[in-house]
Design a protein around this motif. Structure first.
Motif, PDB file in Angstrom:
ATOM      1  N   UNK A 103       0.830  -1.203   0.000  1.00 22.47           N
ATOM      2  CA  UNK A 103       0.000   0.000   0.000  1.00 22.47           C
ATOM      3  C   UNK A 103       0.864   1.253   0.000  1.00 22.47           C
ATOM      4  N   UNK A 104       0.426   2.243  -0.743  1.00 22.36           N
ATOM      5  CA  UNK A 104       1.095   3.548  -0.769  1.00 22.36           C
ATOM      6  C   UNK A 104       0.009   4.602  -0.726  1.00 22.36           C
ATOM      7  N   UNK A 105      -0.478   4.864   0.489  1.00 26.24           N
ATOM      8  CA  UNK A 105      -1.611   5.760   0.650  1.00 26.24           C
ATOM      9  C   UNK A 105      -1.279   7.176   0.195  1.00 26.24           C
ATOM     10  N   UNK A 106      -0.060   7.636   0.448  1.00 21.69           N
ATOM     11  CA  UNK A 106       0.306   8.997   0.053  1.00 21.69           C
ATOM     12  C   UNK A 106       0.121   9.191  -1.451  1.00 21.69           C
ATOM     13  N   UNK A 107       0.586   8.209  -2.229  1.00 22.24           N
ATOM     14  CA  UNK A 107       0.425   8.284  -3.676  1.00 22.24           C
ATOM     15  C   UNK A 107      -1.042   8.147  -4.069  1.00 22.24           C
ATOM     16  N   UNK A 108      -1.763   7.272  -3.383  1.00 23.59           N
ATOM     17  CA  UNK A 108      -3.176   7.065  -3.706  1.00 23.59           C
ATOM     18  C   UNK A 108      -3.987   8.326  -3.447  1.00 23.59           C
ATOM     19  N   UNK A 109      -3.660   9.060  -2.381  1.00 24.40           N
ATOM     20  CA  UNK A 109      -4.374  10.300  -2.067  1.00 24.40           C
ATOM     21  C   UNK A 109      -4.218  11.307  -3.208  1.00 24.40           C
ATOM     22  N   UNK A 110      -3.004  11.467  -3.696  1.00 29.23           N
ATOM     23  CA  UNK A 110      -2.768  12.431  -4.769  1.00 29.23           C
ATOM     24  C   UNK A 110      -3.460  12.006  -6.060  1.00 29.23           C
ATOM     25  N   UNK A 111      -3.428  10.710  -6.353  1.00 32.99           N
ATOM     26  CA  UNK A 111      -4.115  10.223  -7.551  1.00 32.99           C
ATOM     27  C   UNK A 111      -5.615  10.452  -7.433  1.00 32.99           C
ATOM     28  N   UNK A 112      -6.144  10.205  -6.226  1.00 31.81           N
ATOM     29  CA  UNK A 112      -7.563  10.424  -5.962  1.00 31.81           C
ATOM     30  C   UNK A 112      -7.931  11.892  -6.198  1.00 31.81           C
TER      31      UNK A 112
END
Length: 233
Positions: free
Chosen positions: A210-219
Motif C-alpha cells: 500500500x502507498x496511501x500517500x500516492x493514492x491520495x494524490x491520484x484520488x
C-alpha cells in the motif's frame, strides 16, 4: 508469559496504600469525585475495547477481556455498559466523534474544494500504519454486515451524516466558482465515500504494497479532472 494489568475496584479508585507506602508520600492527593472516577474508567474501558477489536476483531473480543485489558475487575464493563452491543455502539460513536473533532480543527477556515481535500487527507492519512481506533472502526464496519448486524444502523447514520456534509461542501465549491455547476453533489459525495473506503480496505488487506500517500494524490487528481472547469488556452 503475557502479563495482565493489576485489577482495581469497581469505582476506579486505586487500592489503599500500605504503611510503608504512606511513609514515602510527600503530600496527600485530593480524592477524585465520583464523576471523575466514572469518566476515567469509561475512557480506559473504551480504549481497551478499541485495542482488542483492532487486534482480534469483534467476535474474539469479550467483555471479560476488555475489563482485564483495562485493568478493572471483570464485572465492571457489564455493570457500566450492560452488554457488548451497547458498548460497541458507544465505541463507534466515540471514534467517529474524535475523528470529527480532529477534522474540524484542520478544516478551520477552509471551504469548498479545499475542505473536501482536507477531508480526504484526514480520512486516509496514516492508513499504511493505522492507529487502533481507525482499524477498529473499519473492522467493525465490515462486521456490521456479518456477525454484528446490530451495529449496522449506527454506521448507516454516520455514513448519512458524512454524505450530507460532503454534498454541502461540493455545493459550496460550486457557489464559489471552484467546481462545475453541472456536477451532481449527492452523486459525487457518494463516489467520494466509496473510493475513500475502498482505499482503506486495500491498505488493510495488503499493507506491504500500500502507498496511501500516492493514492491520495491520484484520488485528488481524478476529482480535479471531473470537478474543475477546463482552462482555455
Amino acid at each position: 508469559m503475557t502479563q495482565t494489568r493489576p485489577l482495581v475496584p469497581l469505582d476506579g479508585e486505586a487500592p489503599p496504600r500500605s504503611a510503608n507506602d504512606s511513609a514515602t508520600t510527600t503530600a496527600p492527593k485530593s480524592r477524585r469525585t465520583q464523576a471523575e472516577r466514572v469518566a476515567e474508567s469509561d475512557r480506559r474501558m473504551l480504549e481497551a475495547a478499541t485495542h482488542l477489536i483492532a487486534k482480534n476483531g469483534y467476535t474474539q473480543t469479550t467483555l471479560e477481556a476488555i475489563g482485564v485489558e483495562a485493568g478493572y475487575s471483570r464485572g465492571l464493563v457489564q455493570h457500566r455498559f450492560g452488554n457488548k452491543d451497547r458498548l460497541l455502539d458507544e465505541l463507534i460513536k466515540k471514534i467517529a466523534a474524535d475523528h470529527r473533532e480532529r477534522l474540524l480543527e484542520r478544516m478551520r477556515g477552509l471551504s469548498g474544494i479545499n475542505a473536501l481535500f482536507c477531508e480526504i487527507d484526514c480520512y486516509l492519512e496514516g492508513m499504511d500504519t493505522p492507529r487502533d481506533s481507525s482499524r477498529a472502526f473499519f473492522m467493525l464496519m465490515q462486521e456490521s454486515l456479518g456477525p454484528a448486524p446490530h451495529i449496522r444502523s449506527t454506521f448507516a447514520a454516520i455514513s448519512a451524516r458524512w454524505h450530507r456534509a460532503l454534498a454541502r461542501q461540493i455545493e459550496n465549491g460550486q457557489n464559489a466558482g471552484q467546481i462545475r455547476v453541472d456536477v451532481d453533489p449527492a452523486r459525487e459525495a457518494q463516489l467520494l465515500i466509496a473510493t475513500a473506503r475502498g482505499l482503506r480496505m486495500q491498505a488493510m488487506l495488503n499493507p506491504q504494497t500500500s502507498d496511501i500517500a500516492s493514492a491520495i494524490e491520484t484520488f485528488k487528481d481524478g476529482l480535479r479532472a471531473r470537478w474543475l472547469k477546463p482552462t482555455t488556452g
